[in-house]
Enzyme design. Structure first.
Site, PDB file in Angstrom:
ATOM      1  N   ASP A 378     -20.060   1.751  -5.606  1.00 50.56           N
ATOM      2  CA  ASP A 378     -20.332   0.550  -4.824  1.00 50.56           C
ATOM      3  C   ASP A 378     -19.844  -0.651  -5.625  1.00 50.56           C
ATOM      4  O   ASP A 378     -19.621  -0.555  -6.833  1.00 50.56           O
ATOM      5  CB  ASP A 378     -21.833   0.460  -4.547  1.00 50.56           C
ATOM      6  CG  ASP A 378     -22.191  -0.737  -3.693  1.00 50.56           C
ATOM      7  OD1 ASP A 378     -21.397  -1.093  -2.808  1.00 50.56           O
ATOM      8  OD2 ASP A 378     -23.260  -1.317  -3.923  1.00 50.56           O
ATOM      9  N   PHE A 531     -16.232 -19.011  10.724  1.00 52.10           N
ATOM     10  CA  PHE A 531     -15.258 -18.195  10.001  1.00 52.10           C
ATOM     11  C   PHE A 531     -14.958 -16.915  10.771  1.00 52.10           C
ATOM     12  O   PHE A 531     -15.840 -16.333  11.388  1.00 52.10           O
ATOM     13  CB  PHE A 531     -15.813 -17.827   8.616  1.00 52.10           C
ATOM     14  CG  PHE A 531     -14.929 -16.875   7.846  1.00 52.10           C
ATOM     15  CD1 PHE A 531     -13.926 -17.354   7.018  1.00 52.10           C
ATOM     16  CD2 PHE A 531     -15.107 -15.507   7.950  1.00 52.10           C
ATOM     17  CE1 PHE A 531     -13.115 -16.477   6.312  1.00 52.10           C
ATOM     18  CE2 PHE A 531     -14.304 -14.620   7.246  1.00 52.10           C
ATOM     19  CZ  PHE A 531     -13.304 -15.110   6.424  1.00 52.10           C
ATOM     20  N   LYS A 554     -12.425 -25.298   4.876  1.00 50.28           N
ATOM     21  CA  LYS A 554     -12.153 -24.582   3.630  1.00 50.28           C
ATOM     22  C   LYS A 554     -11.825 -23.141   3.971  1.00 50.28           C
ATOM     23  O   LYS A 554     -12.287 -22.592   4.982  1.00 50.28           O
ATOM     24  CB  LYS A 554     -13.351 -24.641   2.683  1.00 50.28           C
ATOM     25  CG  LYS A 554     -14.576 -23.836   3.085  1.00 50.28           C
ATOM     26  CD  LYS A 554     -15.620 -23.862   1.985  1.00 50.28           C
ATOM     27  CE  LYS A 554     -16.780 -22.919   2.281  1.00 50.28           C
ATOM     28  NZ  LYS A 554     -17.603 -23.352   3.403  1.00 50.28           N
ATOM     29  N   ARG A 753     -15.920  -3.158   4.189  1.00 48.32           N
ATOM     30  CA  ARG A 753     -16.639  -3.176   5.465  1.00 48.32           C
ATOM     31  C   ARG A 753     -17.062  -1.767   5.871  1.00 48.32           C
ATOM     32  O   ARG A 753     -16.911  -1.337   7.011  1.00 48.32           O
ATOM     33  CB  ARG A 753     -15.798  -3.818   6.565  1.00 48.32           C
ATOM     34  CG  ARG A 753     -15.417  -5.262   6.320  1.00 48.32           C
ATOM     35  CD  ARG A 753     -16.620  -6.138   6.083  1.00 48.32           C
ATOM     36  NE  ARG A 753     -17.422  -6.322   7.257  1.00 48.32           N
ATOM     37  CZ  ARG A 753     -18.611  -6.927   7.268  1.00 48.32           C
ATOM     38  NH1 ARG A 753     -19.130  -7.352   6.133  1.00 48.32           N
ATOM     39  NH2 ARG A 753     -19.293  -7.080   8.373  1.00 48.32           N
ATOM     40  N   LYS A 759     -19.226   5.833   4.006  1.00 50.73           N
ATOM     41  CA  LYS A 759     -19.067   6.126   2.581  1.00 50.73           C
ATOM     42  C   LYS A 759     -19.202   7.621   2.331  1.00 50.73           C
ATOM     43  O   LYS A 759     -18.422   8.221   1.579  1.00 50.73           O
ATOM     44  CB  LYS A 759     -20.110   5.360   1.762  1.00 50.73           C
ATOM     45  CG  LYS A 759     -19.944   3.850   1.763  1.00 50.73           C
ATOM     46  CD  LYS A 759     -20.957   3.202   0.836  1.00 50.73           C
ATOM     47  CE  LYS A 759     -20.789   1.698   0.792  1.00 50.73           C
ATOM     48  NZ  LYS A 759     -21.717   1.049  -0.164  1.00 50.73           N
ATOM     49  N   ASP A 784     -26.362   3.128  -0.345  1.00 50.54           N
ATOM     50  CA  ASP A 784     -25.515   4.075  -1.070  1.00 50.54           C
ATOM     51  C   ASP A 784     -26.092   5.485  -1.093  1.00 50.54           C
ATOM     52  O   ASP A 784     -25.497   6.381  -1.696  1.00 50.54           O
ATOM     53  CB  ASP A 784     -25.310   3.591  -2.512  1.00 50.54           C
ATOM     54  CG  ASP A 784     -24.700   2.210  -2.582  1.00 50.54           C
ATOM     55  OD1 ASP A 784     -23.718   1.973  -1.858  1.00 50.54           O
ATOM     56  OD2 ASP A 784     -25.200   1.367  -3.344  1.00 50.54           O
TER      57      ASP A 784
END
Length: 816
Positions: A378, A531, A554, A753, A759, A784
């Protein structure tokens, strides 16, 4: 996807019975079902979480009379089985204990017009649940209301995706005023949503979206309390669906021994059967059936032939059991058990600050540690400390660094006789002189832009109270004031401007307030241009105290510089490259001043795009592009994501030992790539390949073929691969072989992502490849767990400890 939300101000109509489709579920808020005989309630899972492997264990043994002592033959086997059963039973008891703690946790639900305390396992789909500040959500909830007038709340999802930053979620518009138990009791509503799925990042349809859904395992922050309706419970919640139940792991040595055991067992059975047959063939003649030296008893003469055959077969089994090396199993078990103590005693794995040594939760996997070929780790909290620190900035073509809370031009020190930037700006604000230089004006505008262009929230902790009025501390700051942001970069930047004299006080509704060296200023927030991954920037449109309309924006260098028309563009670009070479996360800041006519056009376009019923996203993107152009460049920032101690040396040691490191993270693409570069996972000279934002199977397959061709053409250059979760799902759907071919030819792989279950899928894909490599997974959070359970060896990483000797593999806690 949320299909339908029906809010009713009166009782449900007689005969109303929403359709029960296979891909949707209908939730009656507060479990107010239709009062007619034709309705049959849907059945949902209860809210219990089960992680234990089994409910009970039992063993049985059979001893017979044989030429060898049964005790001598069975005692070693009994010892091995007993020790293993005790160990497995104890570990399963710990799981039962943990499950009971979670399932028995106290929660509050709205029932019969009052707030009732119950246990978490008793929550049902449709219950209205109350969650207080700093509590964890016990189920997946749709947010109905919060104590805030605007109906928002802030949460952290560390246990789900590893991100520790603050996220803002919104109440359903029709229910945000239902902030009391009495109003919620009078609420009659029906919610129709899709069946449970494990995707944490799925895009939802109108009218509800992911910003209305609070997932189990997330924690409520900076909000006194919220009310939500339970939609997914227990093992159907997204967190539980991403929990990969795994059977007992076995090492490669143990699997090899078990293979040989089966072979020897086959030989043993063959010998026993053959010997039994030969015995009866030998005793077929009367003179050998009952010789004078071994005459049968009366009971033996009258016993069943079948029982005699079975008894003889078992006797031969015990007689020949020496072919199975039971003593070897005893030796191996003792070696594993004693070897685990040496890991705990290893000083290289001792963490002095927390006074913690390596803890071995199971000794079954010790021999795997020297055979690891792939390490999956991770990012947040493992490679990094997730602590953003402002380091440098570029303002109007001049580079500054922070020293003792002051911005100092590069090459100068804080104790030099020269006046620092902060001193200059303070004198500017205090004197309000008309002779201020343009340089000072640009520097002040840069600090204001950074302190206003964000989505940061402020929490004022008050004993016995919730969050205070954001403007109640305008004349003096409490030591308990704390910033919360959707991005750790934003929090670091706002905290930096506060140290430099431009302090963000807070926002309330449409008003944002800052203090510029003690002087309060209020800005009206007109629009927020959120964003997104395509634009890679965010903007705010504000009305200044003088009535002027200004845009502050920004974003990434590539998303801002092409749209700037003034300012020190070339110098800033050079400074951004220098920041990046130092491993800093960079953001470019710009502004645009609107005339009255320009702002009227901008306001009208935004309103039309946001109220469009069709192609809303495309129209908004078009309007955002129209607004964010002709920018005046103000400068750039460099923020350091503090790495764990000696993480670069550790990754390099693993690479030299022939171990490949894959980073699997839930973070955004830009953040993940930046950290990979700074920690040495990606080299600056490495050719970075990307498999991101793929929309279809065909598009994904074509991109994979192009990447494979590029790798073959540039076989001398090292390659790094970046994959996002959406593209990974497409790649694993029907192009696993091609995807693995690309991955194995890359020196480093970064997957961003990622949902927890994804995973685990990546680890399993590599673990089951034809080469059958030994894998190790490192993580530090609940997100995890699936990855840790899937890998051959799982490690719970409390602190990333460097081990220059490759044998230590830089982990602290060995876990199953």
């Amino acid at each position: 996807c949320w299909r339908l939300l029906t809010i009713q101000t009166t009782q449900l109509k007689t005969g109303f019975d929403p359709p029960h489709q296979s891909d949707t579920r209908t939730v009656y808020i507060a479990n107010r079902f239709p009062q007619h005989g034709h309705y049959v309630p849907q059945r949902f899972a209860d809210n219990r979480i089960i992680s234990s492997k089994s409910n009970n264990k039992c063993s049985s043994y059979l001893m017979i009379d044989t030429p060898t002592s049964p005790v001598t033959s069975g005692l070693p086997l009994f010892f091995v089985i007993t020790v293993t059963a005790i160990k497995q039973g104890y570990e399963d008891w710990l799981r039962h204990k943990a499950d009971n703690e979670v399932n028995g946790a106290p929660v509050f639900v709205v029932r019969s017009g009052s707030l009732v305390q119950t246990r978490s396992k008793n929550i049902r789909v449709g219950d209205i649940v109350r969650v207080a500040k700093d509590e964890t959500f016990p189920v997946d909830l749709v947010l109905l209301s919060s104590d805030r007038a605007e109906g928002t709340c802030h949460i952290t999802t560390t246990s789900l995706d590893g991100e520790t930053n603050l996220k803002t979620h919104y109440s359903v518009p029709e229910t945000l005023v239902s902030q009391s138990v009495s109003r919620l009791e009078a609420l009659h509503a029906v919610l129709e949503c899709q069946q449970p799925d494990a995707d944490l990042y799925s895009q939802n349809a109108e009218p509800l979206g992911p910003e209305n859904l609070l997932l189990r395992g997330a924690r409520l922050k900076n909000t006194k309390e919220i009310f939500g309706v339970a939609v997914y419970t227990g093992m159907e919640s997204k967190m539980a669906l991403n929990y990969k139940c795994k059977s007992q792991k076995r090492s490669a040595v143990e699997k090899s021994m078990n293979t040989f055991l089966l072979i020897y067992l086959g030989i043993l059975l063959f010998e026993a059967i053959l010997s039994t047959i030969l015995k009866y063939a030998w005793q077929a003649e009367n003179k050998w059936d009952e010789p004078f030296y071994n005459q049968k008893t009366e009971q033996e003469r009258n016993s069943s032939q079948i029982l005699k055959f079975i008894s003889d077969f078992l006797a031969f089994l015990v007689l020949y059991n020496f072919i199975i090396p039971i003593s070897l199993y005893v030796t191996v078990e003792m070696q594993k058990f004693l070897g685990s103590f040496f890991i705990g005693w290893d000083l290289d794995l001792y963490h002095e600050e927390s006074d913690q040594m390596a803890q071995v939760n199971t000794s079954d996997l010790n021999e795997e540690l020297g055979q690891v070929e792939y390490v999956f780790t991770d990012k947040t909290g493992t490679l990094t400390e997730n602590e953003m620190l402002f380091r440098e900035c570029s303002i109007n073509g001049i580079k500054y660094q922070e020293i003792n809370g002051k911005l100092v031009p590069e090459g100068m020190t804080d104790d030099s006789g020269l006046m620092t930037l902060c001193t200059v700006l303070m004198s500017v604000c205090l004197t309000l002189s008309l002779s201020v230089t343009s340089q000072s004006r640009e520097e002040l505008l840069f600090l204001k832009a950074v302190s206003l262009c964000h989505t940061v929230q402020i929490s004022y902790e008050q004993p016995g109270d919730g969050p205070g009025d954001p403007f109640s501390h305008a004349n003096g700051f409490s030591s308990q004031m704390e910033y919360y942001a959707s991005s750790p970069d934003e929090k670091a930047l706002v905290e930096a401007t506060k140290r430099m004299g431009v302090t963000f006080i807070g926002s309330h509704g449409e008003t944002m307030e800052i203090k510029t060296f003690g002087k309060p200023e209020k800005f009206k927030l007109l629009h927020v241009l959120e964003f997104d991954a395509n634009r890679r920037r965010m903007s705010v449109i504000l009305q200044t105290p003088t009535g002027e309309k200004v845009l502050f924006t920004k974003g990434a260098e590539s998303a801002i510089l092409p749209f700037t028309t003034s300012g020190e563009i070339n110098k800033t670009r050079v400074h951004v490259d220098e920041f990046a070479l130092k491993g800093l996360r960079t953001l470019v800041v710009a502004c645009r001043h609107f005339s009255v006519e320009e702002y009227e056009e901008v306001d009208q376009r935004l309103h039309k795009a946001r109220t469009a019923l069709q192609q809303r996203e495309e129209r908004l993107a078009e309007v955002f592009s129209f607004i964010e152009k002709d920018l005046e460049l103000l400068g750039a920032t460099g923020v350091e994501d503090k790495l764990q101690e000696k993480v670069q040396e550790t990754i390099e040691a693993l690479r030299l030992a022939g171990i490949k490191v894959w980073v699997l993270t839930g973070d955004k693409h830009e953040t993940a790539v930046s950290v990979s570069l700074s920690c040495g996972h990606f080299h600056r000279t490495m050719n970075i390949l990307e498999l991101v934002q793929q929309k279809s199977d065909n598009e994904c397959a074509e991109q994979l073929r192009q990447l494979a061709r590029r790798i073959k053409e540039d076989h001398v250059i090292q390659h790094g691969l970046v994959v996002d979760g959406a593209s990974l799902s497409l790649a694993l759907r029907g192009h696993e072989k091609l995807f693995m071919e690309v991955c194995k030819n890359c020196s480093a792989v970064l997957c961003c992502r990622m949902a927890p279950l994804q995973k685990a899928k990546v680890v399993r894909l590599l673990k089951t490849s034809p080469e059958k490599p030994i894998t190790l997974a490192i993580g530090d959070g609940a997100n995890d767990v699936s990855m840790i359970q899937e890998a051959h060896v799982g490690t719970i990483d409390l602190h990333w400890i460097c081990a220059t000797n490759a044998k230590h593999l830089a982990f602290e806690t060995v876990a199953r």
